[in-house]
Scaffold this motif. Structure first.
Motif, PDB file in Angstrom:
ATOM      1  N   LEU A   1       0.799  -0.697   0.167  1.00 60.65           N
ATOM      2  CA  LEU A   1       0.172  -0.110   0.589  1.00 60.65           C
ATOM      3  C   LEU A   1       0.522   1.333  -0.193  1.00 60.65           C
ATOM      4  O   LEU A   1       1.534   1.366   0.512  1.00 60.65           O
ATOM      5  CB  LEU A   1      -0.639  -0.290   1.113  1.00 60.65           C
ATOM      6  CG  LEU A   1      -2.018  -1.290   1.786  1.00 60.65           C
ATOM      7  CD1 LEU A   1      -2.678  -0.602   2.685  1.00 60.65           C
ATOM      8  CD2 LEU A   1      -2.571  -1.482  -0.061  1.00 60.65           C
ATOM      9  N   PRO A   2       0.133   2.563  -1.469  1.00 62.69           N
ATOM     10  CA  PRO A   2       2.027   3.219  -0.821  1.00 62.69           C
ATOM     11  C   PRO A   2       1.497   4.492   0.309  1.00 62.69           C
ATOM     12  O   PRO A   2       0.280   3.757   1.184  1.00 62.69           O
ATOM     13  CB  PRO A   2       1.098   4.174  -2.046  1.00 62.69           C
ATOM     14  CG  PRO A   2       0.507   3.343  -3.000  1.00 62.69           C
ATOM     15  CD  PRO A   2      -0.285   2.122  -2.254  1.00 62.69           C
ATOM     16  N   ALA A   3       2.323   5.151   0.746  1.00 56.85           N
ATOM     17  CA  ALA A   3       2.353   5.794   2.305  1.00 56.85           C
ATOM     18  C   ALA A   3       1.492   6.832   2.358  1.00 56.85           C
ATOM     19  O   ALA A   3       0.556   6.753   3.326  1.00 56.85           O
ATOM     20  CB  ALA A   3       3.277   6.751   2.410  1.00 56.85           C
ATOM     21  N   ASP A   4       0.500   6.499   0.926  1.00 56.00           N
ATOM     22  CA  ASP A   4      -0.736   8.125   1.314  1.00 56.00           C
ATOM     23  C   ASP A   4      -1.932   7.119   1.083  1.00 56.00           C
ATOM     24  O   ASP A   4      -3.057   7.565   0.673  1.00 56.00           O
ATOM     25  CB  ASP A   4      -0.815   9.113   0.172  1.00 56.00           C
ATOM     26  CG  ASP A   4      -0.925   8.825  -0.955  1.00 56.00           C
ATOM     27  OD1 ASP A   4      -0.320   7.088  -1.641  1.00 56.00           O
ATOM     28  OD2 ASP A   4      -0.796   9.294  -2.217  1.00 56.00           O
ATOM     29  N   PHE A   5      -2.769   5.725   1.387  1.00 54.23           N
ATOM     30  CA  PHE A   5      -3.513   5.029   1.149  1.00 54.23           C
ATOM     31  C   PHE A   5      -4.188   5.296   1.640  1.00 54.23           C
ATOM     32  O   PHE A   5      -4.727   5.383   3.125  1.00 54.23           O
ATOM     33  CB  PHE A   5      -2.939   3.882   1.013  1.00 54.23           C
ATOM     34  CG  PHE A   5      -3.830   2.994   0.197  1.00 54.23           C
ATOM     35  CD1 PHE A   5      -4.203   2.076  -1.135  1.00 54.23           C
ATOM     36  CD2 PHE A   5      -5.261   1.405   1.706  1.00 54.23           C
ATOM     37  CE1 PHE A   5      -5.086   1.615  -1.132  1.00 54.23           C
ATOM     38  CE2 PHE A   5      -5.754   0.724   1.504  1.00 54.23           C
ATOM     39  CZ  PHE A   5      -6.757   1.273   0.018  1.00 54.23           C
ATOM     40  N   LYS A   6      -5.380   5.698   1.233  1.00 55.41           N
ATOM     41  CA  LYS A   6      -7.039   5.797   2.058  1.00 55.41           C
ATOM     42  C   LYS A   6      -7.414   5.109   2.121  1.00 55.41           C
ATOM     43  O   LYS A   6      -7.706   4.532   1.012  1.00 55.41           O
ATOM     44  CB  LYS A   6      -6.689   7.387   1.379  1.00 55.41           C
ATOM     45  CG  LYS A   6      -6.598   8.568   2.350  1.00 55.41           C
ATOM     46  CD  LYS A   6      -6.785   9.615   1.883  1.00 55.41           C
ATOM     47  CE  LYS A   6      -5.876  11.251   2.539  1.00 55.41           C
ATOM     48  NZ  LYS A   6      -4.721  11.071   1.289  1.00 55.41           N
TER      49      LYS A   6
END
Length: 236
Positions: A71-76
């Motif tokens: 998951l990317p660091a900015d995953f929401k």
């Protein structure tokens, strides 16, 4: 792949892999829905970019599924709508009704909601053509711990014994075990993965864009056959 024809929905990438030269990148934005001759995500409050693994298996086997997820660091996530990133479904399995609509319940989903990544098992009972579908959830990880790094999972779907078992391993450690009292024998089981969101209107606002990377997706008959740390060759 069905229901998603956007250029960003599914891409094989080289910039981020768990092993080997390429990984799979899934992206779903608000409004990313599609249709075919028998179904429309757009008309049924759904958004997705999802792959079906064209390797079914029969009831009465001990099947393992392995994959790595990033998951990317900015995953929401949404606090109201579940995002399914993996699921085992049935062909020729029991049917019933959900919310007054015909339903073909699966075996389980691996879902994200709020800060939870969890296993949602369908506990079925009753007549084959009118099953009752109860739910049992098992926490697997927090979303926080999945961001910014690869995490390895292996899932066992054992229908060879009675009762069978559904087990999940994270980075080689068992994190969930369910006694699979499945009294129904479908024609086959199959695995799907990617990003799938249902009843998105419950979010009360457009869903956030979600990007999920998968790598080293394998099916096999033992943990050693699917666990990424046991492999010498990459899935590219």
């Amino acid at each position: 792949m069905k229901y998603n024809t956007t250029p960003h929905g599914f891409i094989k990438v080289r910039e981020r892999t768990r092993l080997g030269k390429r990984a799979q990148r899934f992206e779903v934005r608000a409004g990313d829905c599609g249709w075919d001759d028998g179904w429309s995500d757009c008309d049924n409050d759904r958004e997705r970019s999802e792959l079906y693994v064209a390797k079914d298996w029969k009831h009465g086997t001990d099947q393992w599924i392995g994959f790595s997820i990033y998951l990317p660091a900015d995953f929401k996530t949404s606090s109201r709508v579940r995002t399914t990133v993996g699921q085992v479904k049935m062909k020729g399995g029991p049917t019933g009704f959900a919310g007054g609509f015909p339903s073909e319940p699966g075996v389980f989903q691996m879902e994200m909601k709020g800060n939870r990544y969890f296993l949602r098992v369908h506990v079925l009972s009753g007549p084959f053509d009118n099953v009752r579908n109860d739910i049992k959830d098992y926490n697997l990880a927090s979303i926080d711990e999945l961001r910014g790094k690869w995490t390895d999972f292996a899932v066992r779907v054992n229908t060879r014994t009675a009762p069978g078992t559904i087990e999940v391993f994270k980075n080689g450690q068992g994190v969930a075990r369910h006694a699979f009292n499945q009294n129904y024998a479908p024609k086959a089981y199959y695995f799907k993965y990617g990003v799938y969101r249902s009843f998105v209107s419950e979010n009360r606002a457009p869903m956030p864009t979600q990007v999920v990377y998968f790598d080293e997706v394998r099916l096999g008959r033992s943990y050693d056959k699917v666990a990424v740390e046991r492999q010498r060759r990459a899935v590219d």
